[in-house]
Write a protein that holds these residues in place. Sequence first.
Motif, PDB file in Angstrom:
ATOM      1  N   ARG A 208       0.851  -1.181   0.000  1.00 23.21           N
ATOM      2  CA  ARG A 208       0.000   0.000   0.000  1.00 23.21           C
ATOM      3  C   ARG A 208       0.888   1.232   0.000  1.00 23.21           C
ATOM      4  O   ARG A 208       1.847   1.313   0.776  1.00 23.21           O
ATOM      5  CB  ARG A 208      -0.903   0.024   1.231  1.00 23.21           C
ATOM      6  CG  ARG A 208      -2.029  -0.988   1.216  1.00 23.21           C
ATOM      7  CD  ARG A 208      -2.937  -0.799   2.428  1.00 23.21           C
ATOM      8  NE  ARG A 208      -3.982  -1.828   2.486  1.00 23.21           N
ATOM      9  CZ  ARG A 208      -4.889  -1.911   3.443  1.00 23.21           C
ATOM     10  NH1 ARG A 208      -4.882  -1.017   4.437  1.00 23.21           N
ATOM     11  NH2 ARG A 208      -5.799  -2.869   3.422  1.00 23.21           N
ATOM     12  N   TYR A 209       0.553   2.202  -0.826  1.00 18.20           N
ATOM     13  CA  TYR A 209       1.273   3.472  -0.805  1.00 18.20           C
ATOM     14  C   TYR A 209       0.886   4.230   0.468  1.00 18.20           C
ATOM     15  O   TYR A 209      -0.238   4.130   0.952  1.00 18.20           O
ATOM     16  CB  TYR A 209       0.918   4.310  -2.030  1.00 18.20           C
ATOM     17  CG  TYR A 209       1.675   3.943  -3.282  1.00 18.20           C
ATOM     18  CD1 TYR A 209       2.149   2.651  -3.490  1.00 18.20           C
ATOM     19  CD2 TYR A 209       1.928   4.888  -4.275  1.00 18.20           C
ATOM     20  CE1 TYR A 209       2.830   2.306  -4.636  1.00 18.20           C
ATOM     21  CE2 TYR A 209       2.611   4.561  -5.439  1.00 18.20           C
ATOM     22  CZ  TYR A 209       3.062   3.265  -5.611  1.00 18.20           C
ATOM     23  OH  TYR A 209       3.743   2.929  -6.755  1.00 18.20           O
ATOM     24  N   ASP A 210       1.837   4.967   1.005  1.00 16.76           N
ATOM     25  CA  ASP A 210       1.586   5.781   2.193  1.00 16.76           C
ATOM     26  C   ASP A 210       0.444   6.760   1.911  1.00 16.76           C
ATOM     27  O   ASP A 210       0.470   7.505   0.928  1.00 16.76           O
ATOM     28  CB  ASP A 210       2.864   6.549   2.559  1.00 16.76           C
ATOM     29  CG  ASP A 210       2.740   7.244   3.900  1.00 16.76           C
ATOM     30  OD1 ASP A 210       1.798   6.938   4.655  1.00 16.76           O
ATOM     31  OD2 ASP A 210       3.596   8.107   4.200  1.00 16.76           O
ATOM     32  N   GLY A 211      -0.584   6.723   2.768  1.00 17.53           N
ATOM     33  CA  GLY A 211      -1.720   7.619   2.600  1.00 17.53           C
ATOM     34  C   GLY A 211      -2.878   7.013   1.831  1.00 17.53           C
ATOM     35  O   GLY A 211      -3.911   7.666   1.658  1.00 17.53           O
ATOM     36  N   TYR A 212      -2.726   5.766   1.358  1.00 18.16           N
ATOM     37  CA  TYR A 212      -3.788   5.100   0.598  1.00 18.16           C
ATOM     38  C   TYR A 212      -4.159   3.785   1.297  1.00 18.16           C
ATOM     39  O   TYR A 212      -3.370   3.218   2.054  1.00 18.16           O
ATOM     40  CB  TYR A 212      -3.330   4.815  -0.835  1.00 18.16           C
ATOM     41  CG  TYR A 212      -3.088   6.064  -1.661  1.00 18.16           C
ATOM     42  CD1 TYR A 212      -4.061   6.556  -2.511  1.00 18.16           C
ATOM     43  CD2 TYR A 212      -1.879   6.760  -1.572  1.00 18.16           C
ATOM     44  CE1 TYR A 212      -3.857   7.700  -3.269  1.00 18.16           C
ATOM     45  CE2 TYR A 212      -1.656   7.912  -2.313  1.00 18.16           C
ATOM     46  CZ  TYR A 212      -2.644   8.375  -3.163  1.00 18.16           C
ATOM     47  OH  TYR A 212      -2.437   9.499  -3.909  1.00 18.16           O
ATOM     48  N   ASP A 213      -5.376   3.306   1.018  1.00 20.02           N
ATOM     49  CA  ASP A 213      -5.819   2.061   1.657  1.00 20.02           C
ATOM     50  C   ASP A 213      -6.099   0.956   0.647  1.00 20.02           C
ATOM     51  O   ASP A 213      -6.697  -0.061   0.984  1.00 20.02           O
ATOM     52  CB  ASP A 213      -7.061   2.300   2.518  1.00 20.02           C
ATOM     53  CG  ASP A 213      -8.243   2.833   1.711  1.00 20.02           C
ATOM     54  OD1 ASP A 213      -8.111   2.991   0.475  1.00 20.02           O
ATOM     55  OD2 ASP A 213      -9.311   3.085   2.323  1.00 20.02           O
ATOM     56  N   ASN A 214      -5.672   1.132  -0.609  1.00 15.90           N
ATOM     57  CA  ASN A 214      -5.835   0.078  -1.614  1.00 15.90           C
ATOM     58  C   ASN A 214      -4.487  -0.558  -1.921  1.00 15.90           C
ATOM     59  O   ASN A 214      -3.433   0.064  -1.735  1.00 15.90           O
ATOM     60  CB  ASN A 214      -6.450   0.637  -2.890  1.00 15.90           C
ATOM     61  CG  ASN A 214      -5.557   1.682  -3.557  1.00 15.90           C
ATOM     62  OD1 ASN A 214      -5.097   2.608  -2.904  1.00 15.90           O
ATOM     63  ND2 ASN A 214      -5.315   1.531  -4.831  1.00 15.90           N
ATOM     64  N   GLU A 215      -4.534  -1.803  -2.369  1.00 14.86           N
ATOM     65  CA  GLU A 215      -3.291  -2.528  -2.643  1.00 14.86           C
ATOM     66  C   GLU A 215      -2.896  -2.407  -4.115  1.00 14.86           C
ATOM     67  O   GLU A 215      -3.747  -2.278  -5.001  1.00 14.86           O
ATOM     68  CB  GLU A 215      -3.439  -4.021  -2.283  1.00 14.86           C
ATOM     69  CG  GLU A 215      -3.539  -4.306  -0.805  1.00 14.86           C
ATOM     70  CD  GLU A 215      -4.923  -4.039  -0.255  1.00 14.86           C
ATOM     71  OE1 GLU A 215      -5.915  -4.192  -1.007  1.00 14.86           O
ATOM     72  OE2 GLU A 215      -5.018  -3.655   0.931  1.00 14.86           O
ATOM     73  N   ARG A 216      -1.606  -2.461  -4.352  1.00 15.50           N
ATOM     74  CA  ARG A 216      -1.062  -2.542  -5.706  1.00 15.50           C
ATOM     75  C   ARG A 216       0.213  -3.369  -5.632  1.00 15.50           C
ATOM     76  O   ARG A 216       0.688  -3.689  -4.540  1.00 15.50           O
ATOM     77  CB  ARG A 216      -0.789  -1.154  -6.278  1.00 15.50           C
ATOM     78  CG  ARG A 216       0.225  -0.337  -5.489  1.00 15.50           C
ATOM     79  CD  ARG A 216       0.298   1.089  -6.005  1.00 15.50           C
ATOM     80  NE  ARG A 216      -0.838   1.883  -5.522  1.00 15.50           N
ATOM     81  CZ  ARG A 216      -1.139   3.094  -5.980  1.00 15.50           C
ATOM     82  NH1 ARG A 216      -0.417   3.635  -6.950  1.00 15.50           N
ATOM     83  NH2 ARG A 216      -2.148   3.763  -5.478  1.00 15.50           N
TER      84      ARG A 216
END
Length: 323
Positions: A208-216
């Motif tokens: 997860r990117y810092d500040g986001y709650d979705n996965e990539r």
Amino acid sequence: MKSKQRTDSFETALMILALLERIPASPKKITSKKLQEKLQAAGFDRDLRSVQRLLDSLSQHFDIERDDRSKPYGYSWNKDAKGFSWPGLNEQESLLLRLAEQHLRNLLPTRLMKSMDGFFKQAQERLAPHGDAQLARQWLGKVHVISARQPLLPPEIRAGILDAVSNALYENKWLEVDYENQRSVRSKVRVMPLGLVQQEQCLYLVCRYDGYDNERHLALHRMHKATVEPWPFERPRFDLKKYGADGHFGFGEGKLVRLHFRIAKDAGFHLLESKLSKDQQVQEEDDCYAITATLVDSAMLQWWLNGFGEAVWDVRRTPVKTT
């Protein structure tokens, strides 16, 4: 009194075994402070100076190197040393390891394979030409793995990347990554590592990117640099197997469809043996099979269908509602 001395000696012996087991093979190294923390986590409470004295003593009896070029000093098994391992592998375990080595040789990055050299070498030595081991050794020439796709060599992963990613993933620590995407756009991102996935020859970090709650997911071979930050994070609820099953590595968004298509009998016979899904249904017609199955809709599925050319027709997708 003698009983207590015997108990203390036994505990010390167990601690030495635990210490030897936690020293990595060169070029990796570990500090005495980190070893003390690992021993403490394993239930051996020793002060740092005691661990350092023990390491100095063990270095005289085992093939252990001390890198004293800078502080804190780093310890590692010599790259040519056999290191420390528990009792030897039996024939069956050695055989499985040798088969794994053959299968993984062209699937995993070179550095990752080299980290397994000690285990593979131990398996090779165990399968010496005598007794039952000779039969196991012959078995290696009787089994072979063949890919259904054109084999490709694994992309090169830069030095230090896999170590940093693995450590951050294991310790639940933030990771700073210098990343170049498929469009050759390069950026620095701070990510929360959640899982490591191998797809064919490539390794991907699910995060997860810092500040986001979705996965990539990020390809390790596209990372120019990866740095473990000292700050840990609280791991969120995340199911890595479900993330993969939802089709994210097939370039989809996890949406289920009821797929209907017809396929020529010679092209589709294998689907009678290897099903597309557990609920697959097949209706035999004069010149084809009419197949229905529930699948994750993705670009990979479309590429698979396209690969049959004119042997597949009447393709229809019906969205599946999920609750």
